[in-house]
Design a protein around this motif. Structure first.
Motif, short mmCIF file in Angstrom:
data_model
loop_
_atom_site.label_atom_id
_atom_site.label_comp_id
_atom_site.label_asym_id
_atom_site.label_seq_id
_atom_site.Cartn_x
_atom_site.Cartn_y
_atom_site.Cartn_z
N TYR A 23 0.83 -1.21 0.00
CA TYR A 23 0.00 0.00 0.00
C TYR A 23 0.86 1.26 0.00
CZ TYR A 23 -2.92 3.71 1.93
OH TYR A 23 -3.54 4.91 2.15
N LEU A 24 1.89 1.25 0.85
CA LEU A 24 2.77 2.43 0.91
C LEU A 24 3.51 2.63 -0.41
CD1 LEU A 24 4.30 2.09 4.48
CD2 LEU A 24 2.60 3.74 3.72
N LEU A 25 3.96 1.56 -1.02
CA LEU A 25 4.71 1.67 -2.26
C LEU A 25 3.84 2.12 -3.42
CD1 LEU A 25 7.39 1.22 -3.76
CD2 LEU A 25 6.70 -1.16 -4.07
N ASN A 26 2.65 1.57 -3.53
CA ASN A 26 1.81 1.83 -4.70
C ASN A 26 0.91 3.06 -4.56
OD1 ASN A 26 2.84 -0.42 -6.02
ND2 ASN A 26 1.34 -1.76 -5.05
N ASP A 27 0.37 3.30 -3.36
CA ASP A 27 -0.65 4.33 -3.22
C ASP A 27 -0.19 5.57 -2.46
OD1 ASP A 27 -2.37 2.70 -4.58
OD2 ASP A 27 -3.25 1.83 -2.76
N VAL A 28 0.81 5.47 -1.61
CA VAL A 28 1.19 6.63 -0.81
C VAL A 28 2.39 7.31 -1.43
CG1 VAL A 28 1.86 7.41 1.49
CG2 VAL A 28 0.24 5.54 1.26
N HIS A 29 3.58 6.87 -1.09
CA HIS A 29 4.79 7.50 -1.62
C HIS A 29 5.96 6.55 -1.40
CE1 HIS A 29 7.89 10.54 -2.37
NE2 HIS A 29 6.94 11.21 -3.00
N TYR A 30 6.93 6.65 -2.29
CA TYR A 30 8.09 5.78 -2.21
C TYR A 30 8.90 6.03 -0.93
CZ TYR A 30 12.30 3.30 -3.63
OH TYR A 30 13.35 2.43 -3.67
N PHE A 33 7.40 4.25 1.93
CA PHE A 33 7.77 2.83 1.84
C PHE A 33 9.17 2.61 2.40
CE2 PHE A 33 10.04 -0.32 -0.81
CZ PHE A 33 9.35 -1.46 -0.43
N LEU A 34 10.13 3.45 2.01
CA LEU A 34 11.50 3.31 2.52
C LEU A 34 11.57 3.53 4.03
CD1 LEU A 34 13.64 5.05 -0.24
CD2 LEU A 34 13.34 2.62 0.19
N ALA A 35 10.79 4.50 4.53
CA ALA A 35 10.77 4.74 5.98
C ALA A 35 10.20 3.53 6.72
CB ALA A 35 9.96 5.99 6.29
N ALA A 36 9.18 2.91 6.17
CA ALA A 36 8.59 1.73 6.80
C ALA A 36 9.58 0.56 6.79
CB ALA A 36 7.30 1.33 6.08
#
Length: 86
Positions: A23-30, A33-36
């Motif tokens: 979800y973070l990678l596709n819908d929020v922001h890259y 995703f890296l922070a997660a």
């Protein structure tokens, strides 16, 4: 029906994490995703470190014996050198 432990871990622990990362990678922001990924890595490192310390403490490892004192070590080395030169 009773689930086995691998199904429990995969379905209830790992799958929600994978879904969140997707979800973070596709819908929020890259960068989110890296922070997660970074947060997950730090948490796993802390958990594995704590488990390692607990296992190490419960093994009952004896403390190492004292090493030779410097003077004795020097004498042994000088005796070895004399034997080699003869």
């Amino acid at each position: 029906m009773m689930l086995n432990p691998i199904e429990i871990i995969c379905y209830y622990l790992v799958q929600p994490i994978v879904d969140l990362l997707a979800y973070l990678l596709n819908d929020v922001h890259y960068l989110a995703f890296l922070a997660a990924i970074c947060v997950i890595g730090v948490l796993l490192g802390l958990v594995m470190g704590i488990i390692t310390l607990i296992c190490f403490k419960y093994q009952g490892v004896e403390e190492p014996k004292q090493k030779l004192q410097n003077e004795e070590g020097i004498e042994i080395q000088s005796n070895n050198n004399k034997l080699k030169s003869e």
